[in-house]
Design a protein around this motif. Structure first.
Motif, PDB file in Angstrom:
ATOM      1  N   VAL A 170     -22.029  20.294 -17.691  1.00 48.47           N
ATOM      2  CA  VAL A 170     -20.571  20.352 -17.836  1.00 48.47           C
ATOM      3  C   VAL A 170     -20.114  19.027 -18.445  1.00 48.47           C
ATOM      4  CG1 VAL A 170     -18.377  20.560 -16.600  1.00 48.47           C
ATOM      5  CG2 VAL A 170     -20.362  21.886 -15.836  1.00 48.47           C
ATOM      6  N   ALA A 194     -21.150  23.950 -20.646  1.00 43.71           N
ATOM      7  CA  ALA A 194     -19.699  24.084 -20.789  1.00 43.71           C
ATOM      8  C   ALA A 194     -19.136  22.819 -21.413  1.00 43.71           C
ATOM      9  CB  ALA A 194     -19.040  24.321 -19.439  1.00 43.71           C
ATOM     10  N   VAL A 225     -20.547  27.941 -23.142  1.00 48.32           N
ATOM     11  CA  VAL A 225     -19.237  28.440 -22.711  1.00 48.32           C
ATOM     12  C   VAL A 225     -18.217  27.302 -22.817  1.00 48.32           C
ATOM     13  CG1 VAL A 225     -20.244  30.184 -21.163  1.00 48.32           C
ATOM     14  CG2 VAL A 225     -19.699  27.915 -20.273  1.00 48.32           C
ATOM     15  N   TYR A 226     -16.947  27.657 -22.620  1.00 50.47           N
ATOM     16  CA  TYR A 226     -15.882  26.656 -22.761  1.00 50.47           C
ATOM     17  C   TYR A 226     -15.073  26.500 -21.476  1.00 50.47           C
ATOM     18  CZ  TYR A 226     -17.445  27.242 -27.474  1.00 50.47           C
ATOM     19  OH  TYR A 226     -18.248  27.289 -28.574  1.00 50.47           O
ATOM     20  N   PRO A 228     -15.682  25.376 -17.479  1.00 50.11           N
ATOM     21  CA  PRO A 228     -16.687  24.800 -16.577  1.00 50.11           C
ATOM     22  C   PRO A 228     -17.148  25.771 -15.482  1.00 50.11           C
ATOM     23  CG  PRO A 228     -14.904  23.235 -16.922  1.00 50.11           C
ATOM     24  CD  PRO A 228     -14.506  24.487 -17.635  1.00 50.11           C
ATOM     25  N   GLU A 230     -17.541  28.892 -15.478  1.00 52.56           N
ATOM     26  CA  GLU A 230     -18.512  29.899 -15.947  1.00 52.56           C
ATOM     27  C   GLU A 230     -19.926  29.321 -15.971  1.00 52.56           C
ATOM     28  OE1 GLU A 230     -17.412  31.692 -19.704  1.00 52.56           O
ATOM     29  OE2 GLU A 230     -15.386  32.128 -18.955  1.00 52.56           O
ATOM     30  N   ALA A 231     -20.047  28.069 -16.377  1.00 57.58           N
ATOM     31  CA  ALA A 231     -21.375  27.447 -16.430  1.00 57.58           C
ATOM     32  C   ALA A 231     -21.925  27.239 -15.024  1.00 57.58           C
ATOM     33  CB  ALA A 231     -21.288  26.109 -17.152  1.00 57.58           C
TER      34      ALA A 231
END
Ligand code: CP
Ligand code: NVA
Length: 329
Positions: A170, A194, A225-226, A228, A230-231
């Motif tokens: 992240v 992320a 991903v964009y 945090p 989600e990561a």
């Protein structure tokens, strides 16, 4: 004969990478029980390792100097104001001269082409001590830390990391991440990255990372991903690094603004649904904006063993590339 250089984790087969981590682990254990491991004691006696550092360093400098000393050699530190690497003399000339008098060059540079340029002209092994693209010594230490710290799963397969491991990165997509992700691909680790939009992994680099799948039957997975949260979902380890790498100082204000919301905190881990016993890693130096004290100084944090492991990573790399001339055994 052309020496074998160490520019990136990309230079290693999965077996060689695992072997460097296991060798680092063995040397660490031997040292904890009886001082300098005897078989390392004089492997660099009478030899000089030139350390050409164009950027600041605490861990890389200290670990490399200590490792060379432990192996009986002489570490020669050449900072930015000592030799003006590539400024006052061409890289080609500097490389030919220094390699004619030493056994190894360990170089910290800006553009990655500076370290590959040194390697091209060198008659001795060149080890990348951080470029704008890669940081292989850090990644040996990171996987040693993971190897030591994460309980092995029941379905252990002989790998140095547990099966099904998920890492969440992240923050900024930078040099440390690129080599970390390459290692993940080689060892079958799922890494979810992320970053804010506009700060993702450049296409050329993500192609290089995913191309690692070819080197193993059980490759890892790279996800970008964009958000945090989600990561972080189901992650065993949360990792970050500075948002402002050396050389990006002018972008500080813009980056601090663009990365808002990406700080690693216990709340983020909870919201995102990290595994209950998630751990935290950071190569250091650390700033509070990327991780708060509640995580950084908590029992989840592996950052100080991770830093200590830089010593054993340096020993293993010098042994593999200098003493054993690139034969990683
Ligand atoms: N992690 C790391 O490479 O730290 P230094 O910049 O202090 O060497
Ligand atoms: N990404 C950081 C790592 C420092 C060890 C930098 O390049 O400055």
């Amino acid at each position: 004969k052309t020496p074998r250089h160490f520019m990136s984790i990309d230079d290693l087969t999965p077996a060689e990478f695992s072997k460097l981590v296991l060798n680092a682990s063995a040397h660490k254990k031997a040292a904890k029980y009886g001082g300098v491991p005897k078989h390392l004691n004089s492997t660099l006696t009478g030899q000089t390792v030139a350390m050409m550092f164009n950027k600041l360093s605490t861990r890389t400098r200290v670990s490399t100097e200590a490792a060379v000393a432990m192996m009986g050699g002489h570490p020669m530190f050449l900072g930015k104001n000592d030799i003006q690497l590539g400024v006052n003399e061409s890289l080609l000339d500097t490389s030919r001269v220094i390699s004619s008098m030493t056994s190894c060059m360990v170089a910290r540079v800006g553009p990655h082409s500076d370290v590959t340029g040194l390697a091209k002209e060198s008659s001795v092994p060149v080890i990348n001590a951080l470029s704008n693209d890669f940081h292989p010594l850090q990644i040996i230490a990171d996987f040693l830390t993971i190897h030591e710290s994460i309980p092995k799963g029941a379905a252990e397969t002989g790998s140095i990391v547990p099966k099904g491991l998920k890492v969440a990165w992240v923050g900024d997509a930078n040099n440390v991440l690129f080599d970390f992700a390459i290692a993940c691909m080689k060892l079958g680790v799922h890494i979810s990255v992320a970053t804010p939009r506009g700060y993702g992994i450049p296409k050329e680099m993500s192609d290089l990372i995913t191309s690692q799948a070819k080197s193993t039957e059980t490759p890892g997975k790279l996800e970008q991903v964009y958000v945090p949260e989600e990561a972080v979902k189901d992650a065993d380890i949360l990792v970050t690094d500075t948002w402002i790498s050396m050389g990006q100082e002018e972008e500080t204000q813009k980056r601090l603004k663009d990365f808002a919301g990406f700080q690693i905190t216990n709340e983020l881990a909870k919201r995102g649904g990290a595994k209950p016993d998630w751990k935290f890693m950071h190569c250091l130096p650390r700033h509070k904006e990327e991780v708060d004290d509640g995580v950084f100084y908590s029992p989840r944090s592996l950052v100080f063993p991770e830093a200590e492991n830089r010593l054993w990573a340096a020993v293993a790399a010098l042994e593999g590339f200098v003493v054993n001339k690139g034969n990683i055994v």
